[in-house]
Design a protein around this motif. Sequence first.
Motif, PDB file in Angstrom:
ATOM      1  N   THR A   1       0.865  -1.185   0.000  1.00  0.00           N
ATOM      2  CA  THR A   1       0.000   0.000   0.000  1.00  0.00           C
ATOM      3  C   THR A   1       0.895   1.225   0.000  1.00  0.00           C
ATOM      4  O   THR A   1       1.629   1.453   0.960  1.00  0.00           O
ATOM      5  CB  THR A   1      -0.918   0.020   1.242  1.00  0.00           C
ATOM      6  N   PRO A   2       0.886   1.972  -1.078  1.00  0.00           N
ATOM      7  CA  PRO A   2       1.790   3.113  -1.169  1.00  0.00           C
ATOM      8  C   PRO A   2       1.357   4.252  -0.253  1.00  0.00           C
ATOM      9  O   PRO A   2       0.165   4.466  -0.024  1.00  0.00           O
ATOM     10  CB  PRO A   2       1.673   3.525  -2.641  1.00  0.00           C
ATOM     11  N   LYS A   3       2.330   4.944   0.292  1.00  0.00           N
ATOM     12  CA  LYS A   3       2.031   6.146   1.062  1.00  0.00           C
ATOM     13  C   LYS A   3       2.230   7.334   0.137  1.00  0.00           C
ATOM     14  O   LYS A   3       3.013   7.268  -0.813  1.00  0.00           O
ATOM     15  CB  LYS A   3       2.978   6.253   2.264  1.00  0.00           C
ATOM     16  N   ALA A   4       1.514   8.374   0.442  1.00  0.00           N
ATOM     17  CA  ALA A   4       1.517   9.533  -0.457  1.00  0.00           C
ATOM     18  C   ALA A   4       2.928  10.061  -0.704  1.00  0.00           C
ATOM     19  O   ALA A   4       3.264  10.458  -1.815  1.00  0.00           O
ATOM     20  CB  ALA A   4       0.639  10.640   0.122  1.00  0.00           C
ATOM     21  N   ASP A   5       3.770  10.024   0.334  1.00  0.00           N
ATOM     22  CA  ASP A   5       5.094  10.627   0.151  1.00  0.00           C
ATOM     23  C   ASP A   5       6.062   9.708  -0.586  1.00  0.00           C
ATOM     24  O   ASP A   5       7.209  10.071  -0.826  1.00  0.00           O
ATOM     25  CB  ASP A   5       5.688  11.045   1.507  1.00  0.00           C
ATOM     26  N   GLU A   6       5.613   8.515  -0.924  1.00  0.00           N
ATOM     27  CA  GLU A   6       6.490   7.635  -1.691  1.00  0.00           C
ATOM     28  C   GLU A   6       6.292   7.822  -3.186  1.00  0.00           C
ATOM     29  O   GLU A   6       7.063   7.330  -3.990  1.00  0.00           O
ATOM     30  CB  GLU A   6       6.201   6.164  -1.343  1.00  0.00           C
ATOM     31  N   VAL A   7       5.214   8.482  -3.553  1.00  0.00           N
ATOM     32  CA  VAL A   7       4.910   8.651  -4.968  1.00  0.00           C
ATOM     33  C   VAL A   7       5.436   9.994  -5.438  1.00  0.00           C
ATOM     34  O   VAL A   7       5.191  11.031  -4.806  1.00  0.00           O
ATOM     35  CB  VAL A   7       3.385   8.560  -5.207  1.00  0.00           C
ATOM     36  N   HIS A   8       6.193   9.948  -6.485  1.00  0.00           N
ATOM     37  CA  HIS A   8       6.753  11.187  -7.029  1.00  0.00           C
ATOM     38  C   HIS A   8       6.364  11.292  -8.485  1.00  0.00           C
ATOM     39  O   HIS A   8       6.146  10.274  -9.142  1.00  0.00           O
ATOM     40  CB  HIS A   8       8.283  11.180  -6.912  1.00  0.00           C
ATOM     41  N   PHE A   9       6.293  12.529  -8.936  1.00  0.00           N
ATOM     42  CA  PHE A   9       5.973  12.729 -10.348  1.00  0.00           C
ATOM     43  C   PHE A   9       7.173  13.282 -11.069  1.00  0.00           C
ATOM     44  O   PHE A   9       7.871  14.148 -10.564  1.00  0.00           O
ATOM     45  CB  PHE A   9       4.767  13.655 -10.486  1.00  0.00           C
ATOM     46  N   LEU A  10       7.401  12.738 -12.216  1.00  0.00           N
ATOM     47  CA  LEU A  10       8.540  13.191 -13.008  1.00  0.00           C
ATOM     48  C   LEU A  10       8.073  14.275 -13.968  1.00  0.00           C
ATOM     49  O   LEU A  10       6.980  14.197 -14.506  1.00  0.00           O
ATOM     50  CB  LEU A  10       9.139  12.041 -13.818  1.00  0.00           C
TER      51      LEU A  10
END
Lengths: 156, 784
Positions: free
Chosen positions: B660-669
């Motif tokens: 389950t991903p946490k919001a701060d693990e997702v980054h946008f390029l």
Amino acid sequence: MTETQTLQGTGQRRELISFRIGEQEYCVDIMSVREIRGWTPATPLPRTPSYVKGVINLRGAVLPIIDLGARLGLETSAPTARHVIMVVKIGDRTLGLLVDAVSDIINLTEDMVQPTPDVACDQVKTFVKGLFALDGRMVSLIALDRVLPETEAEAA
Amino acid sequence: MDPFESIKATFFQECEELLTDLESGLLAMEGGDKDAETINAVFRAVHSIKGGAGAFGLEELIRFAHVFETALDQIRSGVIEPTDEVVKILLRANDVLADHVQAARSDGAVEQSRSQAMLDELQALIGGDGGAMDAEEDEEDFGFVPVQMVVEEVPEESADPGAAPAASDVGEGERAWRIEFQPNPEMYTKANEAGLVLRELARLGRIEVEIDGAEVPPLDQLMAEHAYLRWNIRLVTDKDVAAIREVFEFVEDDCILTIVEETPAAAPAAAFEDEPPAVVPPADEFDPAALLARLTGEVGGGEAAPEAAEAAPESAPEPAPAPTAEAAPQPAAPAAEPQEMGVAGLIALAQKATAEVEQAPAPAAPAAAPKAAASGGSSAPAPQATIRVDLDRVDRLINAVGELVIQQAMLSQRVIESGLARSSAVALGLEDLELLTREIQDSVMAIRAQPVKSVFQRMPRLVREAADATGKKVRLVMEGENTEVDKTVIERLSDPITHMLRNAIDHGLEGPAEREMEGKPPEGTVRLAALHRGGRIVIEVSDDGRGINRERVRKIAVSKGLIAEDAVLSDEETDNLIFLPGFSTAETISDLSGRGVGMDVVKRSVVALGGRISISSEPGKGSKFTMSLPLTLAVLDGMVVTSAEQTLVAPLSNIVESLTPKADEVHFLGGGQDAVIRIRDTFVPLIDVGRALGFRDTPLNAADSVAILVESEGGGKAALLVDAIQGQRQVVIKSLEANYQHVDGVAAATILGDGRVALILDVDALVSTSRRKAAAPREKRMAV
């Protein structure tokens, strides 16, 4: 389905199944029709033309459903339980055609079919092999081998 | 197929079996088994191939088989000692013979130089060119000219006929009886069998049986329903005449039977001399089936009789082993359809003889019966009854059962939905149905299951050739050849195994000199094993070579830009670098494994089958490749997920883990469309499945979703973002292409318990699409 209608004429006899999409009447050769069943929700396929409604389970086989109205470029609405799927065999493939209702079985001879007049738009001409008159109504004969998406029709 | 062609096809199928027997026999000999039975079996295999080839006029094959057979015959008779060198030549001759069979099958041609070189080698072994001369003579024999039945002396004869039964063999309290036994056709129609009667008789004492086939007419006059054979029997027993009569009790009315006590005056020699008897060793080794089969062979094979005579002087003085039926004609096996065969007469006779042996009307066991006879010696294991079935039919059955399973699941679900109590009769009945359905499914899948032997049996040859090409000494050890796996999987096992074996010999094993320096035996060992583990088949290829040179692997990986210079990799990770595309450790491409494919191709083909491959290695001790594959390609272990209200299946073989991903693990390029997710310390692309497939436009909020870390064929990783995971399930794979066409991002479809179609994700397509878009440089250099 009502009583079988027989039209007079000479030439090779054929039996056709006629069906309705909106106000229009169409027909296909009865020999290519495997069965007729009610509409069941289809599983949509990604990145397919809008007239491909998706696939359904036909006794274990995965059957693609083509919205024939959309394919012919007609206005269509979302299918309901009253819609009908005609299961047809085209070459080695079996697919389902979504139509509004199946109306009649028609007996006719080849010579009664008239070529599609030039007035028709390209899209209709692609799928309509010919026309004939039935009780003052116009019925269009569908060229089944063209209803699959282009790439496949060429390959098949 | 026209009947002759179908018989020919059967012949080639049998050739395959015979070649397998031949090779395993030779391998056993190589392993030190010098048992007469093994040598006989090897001889028989070649002989049967030759005999069959004769029936179809396959000249090249006959010529080669004949010389091969001559060499084997000399080994059998002890003229040539089966030393290691000799067996090695035979093994190579076996390969050439297989090529000949293949060439005959596909109407192709064998490499003449190779075949001739092999022939020369065999000739040298035989000593002189006698074999070739015989070949010429033999060819004439192969025409189906009606042959007068000749009962000839046979090589297995236990004693010189002249010296036959001396009065002294009659011991204390024993008497010698002469029995003439001539069955009428009625005896056979009453399902009595001469062979069984003779066997029964043999229990009474020492027996000598002589078959008299003088009444067998030429083939064109032969009637299948008639009885032509008679037996002259000499029995030495302590039982009285009543006991002997009792043996014939059931057949007495349907045969001509005379039982006379032998008086010393009427002594044996005279009676037996003009027609040398085919003597059968007494008691438990006595095998009428073999006798009959031999008889059949003499008539059927045509060439057998003179040859037997030729071999006789050498082998006659030897004590007889169990009688062998080397002459039984293999091509006569499809005797079930004699009327369809051009050589009906031969078949009729063969069938007749078969019927006499088996007393089962031929169609009942068409292939098995003559084969049983052919395998001759009483020590041969009884062949299991098998039938050959079109694969198509089996596939149709499997499809139908697949549908049954789905229907059953749907029905169960409907019953639950309808609110019927679990204890209701309907629900209970349904439960039974479910068990039954599963059982049927398992049984049906078992029909397609085949031992991996069919793939493994090709490997010894490959290893021999690879060893020759590299100048290394290699011993191949195979284990678990009888491990069963679905046919669809078997067909695709061959390539990866071939490649792994070549790799093991080419790169893994050291040359003999180097091995001796290392204190290892000069002959390297490559082990090929198959086993079942956790519902999958595991294939292991291991060698006792030098192991993976990690230093070198690392250097190459760095130089090819596959890993960063400062990457910290565990030993295992380093080993697995060899599976990366673009990696090939061979600095100079060798003929052997450098055929433009590397281990990455092996990995790709294994993963395409839903399998995994890994390597473990110990420097100086060797390395081991392990690949695990599903037992069948018809079903797939999948993770059922939902995305954009659609139910989808992700193949379990692609899935590494779910999180389950946490919001701060997702980054946008860049522009913010291409998301990456940080998993521990690596960034992998985050693919929103619903959007990737065009089911929805709005991006999914990663924090509310589940991510599945997947690994694609090429080794690339990505995280698939879905709404929820429903669970793990085995699903039946249904093709989309059958009725529609390929859809990007979708591998296939399946039908779930609710009767709806669910799509199986094509993880590789999804990952590669995302990579084309994202083209993240980091991703390309990822560590495995």
